[in-house]
Write an enzyme that holds these catalytic residues in place. Structure first.
Site, PDB file in Angstrom:
ATOM      1  N   CYS A 134      41.230  33.868  43.571  1.00 32.29           N
ATOM      2  CA  CYS A 134      41.736  35.145  44.168  1.00 32.29           C
ATOM      3  C   CYS A 134      40.709  36.027  44.442  1.00 32.29           C
ATOM      4  CB  CYS A 134      42.701  35.746  43.101  1.00 32.29           C
ATOM      5  SG  CYS A 134      44.018  34.633  42.921  1.00 32.29           S
ATOM      6  N   HIS A 163      50.690  39.062  45.992  1.00 32.16           N
ATOM      7  CA  HIS A 163      49.343  38.454  45.640  1.00 32.16           C
ATOM      8  C   HIS A 163      49.042  37.561  46.716  1.00 32.16           C
ATOM      9  CE1 HIS A 163      45.835  37.500  44.236  1.00 32.16           C
ATOM     10  NE2 HIS A 163      45.921  37.499  42.927  1.00 32.16           N
ATOM     11  N   HIS A 192      42.861  45.223  41.623  1.00 26.62           N
ATOM     12  CA  HIS A 192      43.451  43.996  41.738  1.00 26.62           C
ATOM     13  C   HIS A 192      44.909  44.018  41.320  1.00 26.62           C
ATOM     14  CE1 HIS A 192      43.177  39.598  42.072  1.00 26.62           C
ATOM     15  NE2 HIS A 192      43.539  39.635  40.811  1.00 26.62           N
TER      16      HIS A 192
END
Length: 368
Positions: A135, A295, A262
């Site tokens: 990620c 996400h 994040h």
């Protein structure tokens, strides 16, 4: 040495960059019921899909990537035939969705499609290197691009990323939750976990003075790879990436006025990230995107960077969608809630953390 951002093009569940930023400022949430998957099998009922996206085209991530690269190159007004233009693509899942479909249909599978070389070539840049790095992949390819320009190996680099939902990744996030989350709630005391989003992004970064316009400058990207745990974040590793960014960029945390976090809405990430930001002692105004767009895996860093640039240029920061009651570890941080906030920041920090402790923290500054 900072490198210049000549163009940025993104795709999310809301549409392009303008549509996405408008939705963020409006506090909208792009969550929707999942289609094309068995909710009982994956234990997930919702996500942030691109409408008519991964449910149709066999290679959806490549298609979104190709469109973003084309738009970014056009906006940058750079001709790959006249300048040394390289391309790097970050991804978390590559085209795993296409693999799953091929296996289910017992159909032939073109393994070269995993690497996105053809998609980038179709957009106008022959040759591309794909980095599959969880990620934080978008942040890692941005760091590599800056290295290439500083070392004189390229005049400009297309820095791109893309990811589509996959059944296996949905099952992974679903099986670690007692109950499926209805939406992502970053930094919320009652957060229930992460949900996947889909999208792509492409930036064109150049050496100084090459592009006819400059949106912003990438000061530095700090990296860490601590291998602390397969999935759990390490506070020390996160902080090391932050410190590395400021050291490389010859800046201090107090110089930054904004963090694009994040913020996954998970049990472990949010308190770890919040505590690291409090301990950093610098920027306190914090926003996050995943409550609005989910996400987006390897694309998350570049989606965050695009929003950071827009915040610096517009002087406004979108609220964190889904945040109702901040978690205790975030005390001392100005989490943007309920409505947009004004900012005079000229330097922003963009966080991206991945499984296995692969972390990337980018500093971006307003164009002078």
């Amino acid at each position: 040495m900072p490198v210049e951002i000549a163009a940025s093009a993104v795709r999310t569940c809301f549409g392009d960059g303008d549509a996405t930023f408008a939705a963020l400022l409006g506090g909208r949430c792009g969550v929707a019921p999942l289609s094309g998957y068995d909710p009982a099998a994956v234990h997930v009922r919702h996500g942030y899909p691109i409408p008519d996206g991964s449910g149709g085209e066999l290679w959806p991530a490549a298609g979104w990537l190709r469109d973003c690269v084309r738009r970014a190159l056009a906006d940058a007004a750079l001709d790959p035939a006249r300048h040394r233009v390289a391309a790097l693509v970050g991804t978390g899942l590559r085209e795993l969705r296409a693999v799953e479909r091929a296996v289910a249909d017992r159909a032939p599978f073109r393994a070269g499609g995993l690497h996105f070389r053809s998609a980038v070539a179709d957009a106008g840049v022959p040759g591309a290197v794909t980095v599959a790095n969880a990620c934080s992949a978008g942040g890692h390819v941005l760091a590599l691009a800056q290295d290439m320009i500083e070392l004189g190996e390229a005049d400009a680099v297309v820095v791109a990323a893309t990811d589509a939902m996959t059944e296996s990744m949905l099952a992974m996030i679903g099986r670690v939750a007692d109950e499926p989350a209805d939406r992502v709630r970053p930094f919320d005391r009652d957060r229930a976990g992460v949900l996947l989003g889909e999208g792509a992004a492409a930036l064109v970064v150049t050496r100084a003075g090459l592009a006819p316009r400059v949106l912003a400058r990438v000061v530095a990207t700090g990296l860490s790879c601590d291998a602390y745990h397969e999935t759990a974040p390490s506070a020390e590793g996160v902080r090391r990436a932050m410190d590395d960014a400021y050291a490389r960029g010859a800046r201090e945390p107090a110089d930054a006025g904004l963090v694009v976090a994040h913020g996954t809405g998970t049990t472990l990430n949010d308190p770890t990230e919040a505590a690291a930001l409090v301990a950093l002692g610098g920027p306190t105004t914090v926003t996050g995107l995943k409550g609005a767009i989910g996400h987006t895996s390897g694309t998350a860093a570049l989606h965050g960077l695009d929003v950071a640039v827009r915040c610096l240029r517009a002087g406004v920061v979108p609220p964190i969608a889904g945040l109702r009651t901040p978690l205790p570890e975030a005390e001392g941080l100005d989490l943007v809630r309920d409505r947009p906030a004004r900012t005079r920041a000229t330097l922003a920090q963009v966080n991206a953390f991945g499984f296995g402790g692969v972390n990337a923290v980018t500093l971006v500054e307003a164009a002078r």
